[in-house]
Design a protein around this motif. Structure first.
Motif, PDB file in Angstrom:
ATOM      1  N   GLN A  55       0.861  -1.324  -0.112  1.00 21.07           N
ATOM      2  CA  GLN A  55       0.036   0.010  -0.004  1.00 21.07           C
ATOM      3  C   GLN A  55       0.812   1.307  -0.033  1.00 21.07           C
ATOM      4  N   ASN A  56       1.938   1.231   0.887  1.00 18.81           N
ATOM      5  CA  ASN A  56       2.759   2.478   0.723  1.00 18.81           C
ATOM      6  C   ASN A  56       3.419   2.648  -0.596  1.00 18.81           C
ATOM      7  N   VAL A  57       3.901   1.710  -1.175  1.00 23.06           N
ATOM      8  CA  VAL A  57       4.486   1.713  -2.555  1.00 23.06           C
ATOM      9  C   VAL A  57       3.449   2.416  -3.550  1.00 23.06           C
ATOM     10  N   LEU A  58       2.352   1.658  -3.429  1.00 26.03           N
ATOM     11  CA  LEU A  58       1.232   2.204  -4.453  1.00 26.03           C
ATOM     12  C   LEU A  58       1.011   3.784  -4.114  1.00 26.03           C
ATOM     13  N   ALA A  59       1.121   4.201  -3.002  1.00 29.59           N
ATOM     14  CA  ALA A  59       0.826   5.600  -2.507  1.00 29.59           C
ATOM     15  C   ALA A  59       1.884   6.708  -3.166  1.00 29.59           C
ATOM     16  N   GLU A  60       3.173   6.064  -3.014  1.00 33.74           N
ATOM     17  CA  GLU A  60       4.287   6.789  -3.835  1.00 33.74           C
ATOM     18  C   GLU A  60       4.219   6.669  -5.265  1.00 33.74           C
ATOM     19  N   ARG A  61       3.766   5.697  -5.696  1.00 32.28           N
ATOM     20  CA  ARG A  61       3.890   5.779  -7.276  1.00 32.28           C
ATOM     21  C   ARG A  61       2.693   6.601  -7.787  1.00 32.28           C
ATOM     22  N   MET A  62       1.708   6.661  -6.928  1.00 29.89           N
ATOM     23  CA  MET A  62       0.325   7.670  -7.558  1.00 29.89           C
ATOM     24  C   MET A  62       0.769   9.020  -7.072  1.00 29.89           C
ATOM     25  N   GLY A  63       1.650   9.040  -6.260  1.00 28.39           N
ATOM     26  CA  GLY A  63       1.973  10.709  -5.856  1.00 28.39           C
ATOM     27  C   GLY A  63       0.959  11.091  -4.919  1.00 28.39           C
ATOM     28  N   VAL A  64       0.210  10.252  -4.087  1.00 27.61           N
ATOM     29  CA  VAL A  64      -0.733  10.683  -3.151  1.00 27.61           C
ATOM     30  C   VAL A  64      -0.193  10.328  -1.597  1.00 27.61           C
ATOM     31  N   GLU A  65      -0.725  10.869  -0.771  1.00 26.65           N
ATOM     32  CA  GLU A  65      -0.550  10.775   0.629  1.00 26.65           C
ATOM     33  C   GLU A  65      -0.906   9.394   1.121  1.00 26.65           C
ATOM     34  N   ALA A  66      -0.167   8.617   1.954  1.00 23.83           N
ATOM     35  CA  ALA A  66      -0.657   7.406   2.568  1.00 23.83           C
ATOM     36  C   ALA A  66      -2.122   7.156   2.991  1.00 23.83           C
ATOM     37  N   MET A  67      -2.519   8.468   3.631  1.00 21.15           N
ATOM     38  CA  MET A  67      -3.913   8.368   4.256  1.00 21.15           C
ATOM     39  C   MET A  67      -4.731   8.613   3.266  1.00 21.15           C
ATOM     40  N   THR A  68      -4.488   9.511   2.058  1.00 18.66           N
ATOM     41  CA  THR A  68      -5.599   9.338   1.171  1.00 18.66           C
ATOM     42  C   THR A  68      -5.656   8.044   0.301  1.00 18.66           C
ATOM     43  N   LEU A  69      -4.699   7.414   0.171  1.00 21.22           N
ATOM     44  CA  LEU A  69      -4.864   6.052  -0.570  1.00 21.22           C
ATOM     45  C   LEU A  69      -5.672   5.116   0.000  1.00 21.22           C
ATOM     46  N   SER A  70      -5.304   5.329   1.625  1.00 21.03           N
ATOM     47  CA  SER A  70      -6.001   4.258   2.504  1.00 21.03           C
ATOM     48  C   SER A  70      -7.619   4.560   2.387  1.00 21.03           C
ATOM     49  N   GLY A  71      -7.904   5.958   2.163  1.00 18.37           N
ATOM     50  CA  GLY A  71      -9.411   6.069   2.050  1.00 18.37           C
ATOM     51  C   GLY A  71      -9.932   5.611   0.676  1.00 18.37           C
ATOM     52  N   TYR A  72      -9.288   5.675  -0.366  1.00 21.55           N
ATOM     53  CA  TYR A  72      -9.743   4.834  -1.728  1.00 21.55           C
ATOM     54  C   TYR A  72      -9.744   3.404  -1.412  1.00 21.55           C
ATOM     55  N   VAL A  73      -8.494   2.798  -0.868  1.00 18.76           N
ATOM     56  CA  VAL A  73      -8.599   1.382  -0.519  1.00 18.76           C
ATOM     57  C   VAL A  73      -9.709   0.852   0.068  1.00 18.76           C
ATOM     58  N   ASP A  74     -10.164   1.702   1.267  1.00 20.68           N
ATOM     59  CA  ASP A  74     -11.066   1.114   2.160  1.00 20.68           C
ATOM     60  C   ASP A  74     -12.432   1.277   1.489  1.00 20.68           C
ATOM     61  N   ARG A  75     -12.724   2.067   0.481  1.00 19.91           N
ATOM     62  CA  ARG A  75     -13.981   2.146  -0.170  1.00 19.91           C
ATOM     63  C   ARG A  75     -14.044   1.212  -1.126  1.00 19.91           C
ATOM     64  N   LEU A  76     -12.869   0.872  -1.949  1.00 15.54           N
ATOM     65  CA  LEU A  76     -12.798  -0.178  -3.021  1.00 15.54           C
ATOM     66  C   LEU A  76     -12.817  -1.566  -2.359  1.00 15.54           C
ATOM     67  N   GLU A  77     -12.380  -1.790  -1.156  1.00 10.79           N
ATOM     68  CA  GLU A  77     -12.533  -2.911  -0.389  1.00 10.79           C
ATOM     69  C   GLU A  77     -13.824  -3.290  -0.049  1.00 10.79           C
ATOM     70  N   GLN A  78     -14.439  -2.212   0.488  1.00 13.59           N
ATOM     71  CA  GLN A  78     -16.027  -2.279   0.912  1.00 13.59           C
ATOM     72  C   GLN A  78     -16.753  -2.839  -0.306  1.00 13.59           C
ATOM     73  N   ARG A  79     -16.372  -2.508  -1.622  1.00 15.24           N
ATOM     74  CA  ARG A  79     -17.305  -2.810  -2.901  1.00 15.24           C
ATOM     75  C   ARG A  79     -16.840  -4.173  -3.403  1.00 15.24           C
ATOM     76  N   CYS A  80     -15.667  -4.904  -2.957  1.00 15.17           N
ATOM     77  CA  CYS A  80     -15.143  -5.951  -3.150  1.00 15.17           C
ATOM     78  C   CYS A  80     -14.174  -5.828  -4.355  1.00 15.17           C
ATOM     79  N   LEU A  81     -13.722  -4.538  -4.496  1.00 15.28           N
ATOM     80  CA  LEU A  81     -12.935  -4.480  -5.786  1.00 15.28           C
ATOM     81  C   LEU A  81     -11.578  -4.564  -5.632  1.00 15.28           C
ATOM     82  N   VAL A  82     -10.988  -4.530  -4.379  1.00 16.50           N
ATOM     83  CA  VAL A  82      -9.560  -4.889  -4.056  1.00 16.50           C
ATOM     84  C   VAL A  82      -9.621  -5.608  -2.858  1.00 16.50           C
ATOM     85  N   SER A  83      -8.670  -6.464  -2.502  1.00 14.74           N
ATOM     86  CA  SER A  83      -8.169  -7.113  -0.948  1.00 14.74           C
ATOM     87  C   SER A  83      -7.075  -6.651  -0.701  1.00 14.74           C
ATOM     88  N   ARG A  84      -7.007  -6.722   0.766  1.00 11.94           N
ATOM     89  CA  ARG A  84      -6.011  -6.377   1.103  1.00 11.94           C
ATOM     90  C   ARG A  84      -5.235  -7.638   1.788  1.00 11.94           C
TER      91      ARG A  84
END
Length: 158
Positions: A55-84
């Motif tokens: 997740q931290n590498v993904l945030a860096e590659r996207m150029g976003v803060e870790a907390m911003t990415l965490s919010g995206y991943v939380d919502r995507l995980e809730q919709r079963c589009l990603v898994s952690r």
């Protein structure tokens, strides 16, 4: 009196293009009525591009803060589009991957990207577009290589 910066310098042009492409993709994602926000769409496309990733590498590659990415991943995980999953190499780190449910959304996002590229390249011959892409890839490789090197020291003669 400060001198005026050339707004057509390489850095400004690349920055403007990046900002404009992102804004146009956001507009197209919203207009298409996809089930994801533009940030979530970028997250899905980046995971599709690089595969399972910390997740931290993904945030860096996207150029976003870790907390911003965490919010995206939380919502995507809730919709079963990603898994952690816990990274077996470092139990503190999380690995993020696409689920099979994400395939349709990723394909729609790719189609929007293809459409945008077609619109952007329509005023160029295909060999011009290919040369542009080749040069941009070379610049990206050069920049990535610079990240690993110590900065050059400039002799001032003093």
């Amino acid at each position: 009196m400060p001198t005026r910066q050339d707004s057509d310098s390489f850095g400004f042009i690349v920055g403007d293009i990046s900002r404009l492409i992102r804004a146009e993709m956001e507009r197209r994602i919203a207009a298409a009525g996809l089930s994801v926000t533009p940030g979530e769409g970028r997250t899905l496309l980046n995971i599709a591009r690089i595969g399972t990733v910390r997740q931290n590498v993904l945030a860096e590659r996207m150029g976003v803060e870790a907390m911003t990415l965490s919010g995206y991943v939380d919502r995507l995980e809730q919709r079963c589009l990603v898994s952690r999953a816990v990274d077996p190499a470092d139990r503190r780190a999380k690995l993020v991957s696409l689920t099979s449910e994400a395939e349709g959304v990723v394909e729609e996002l790719r189609a929007l990207g293809d459409s945008l590229r077609a619109d952007l390249s329509r005023t160029m011959r295909s060999d011009e577009w290919d040369a542009l892409m080749s040069n941009l890839r070379r610049i990206r490789e050069d920049l990535a290589g610079m990240k690993c090197k110590a900065p050059a020291v400039v002799e001032t003669g003093e």
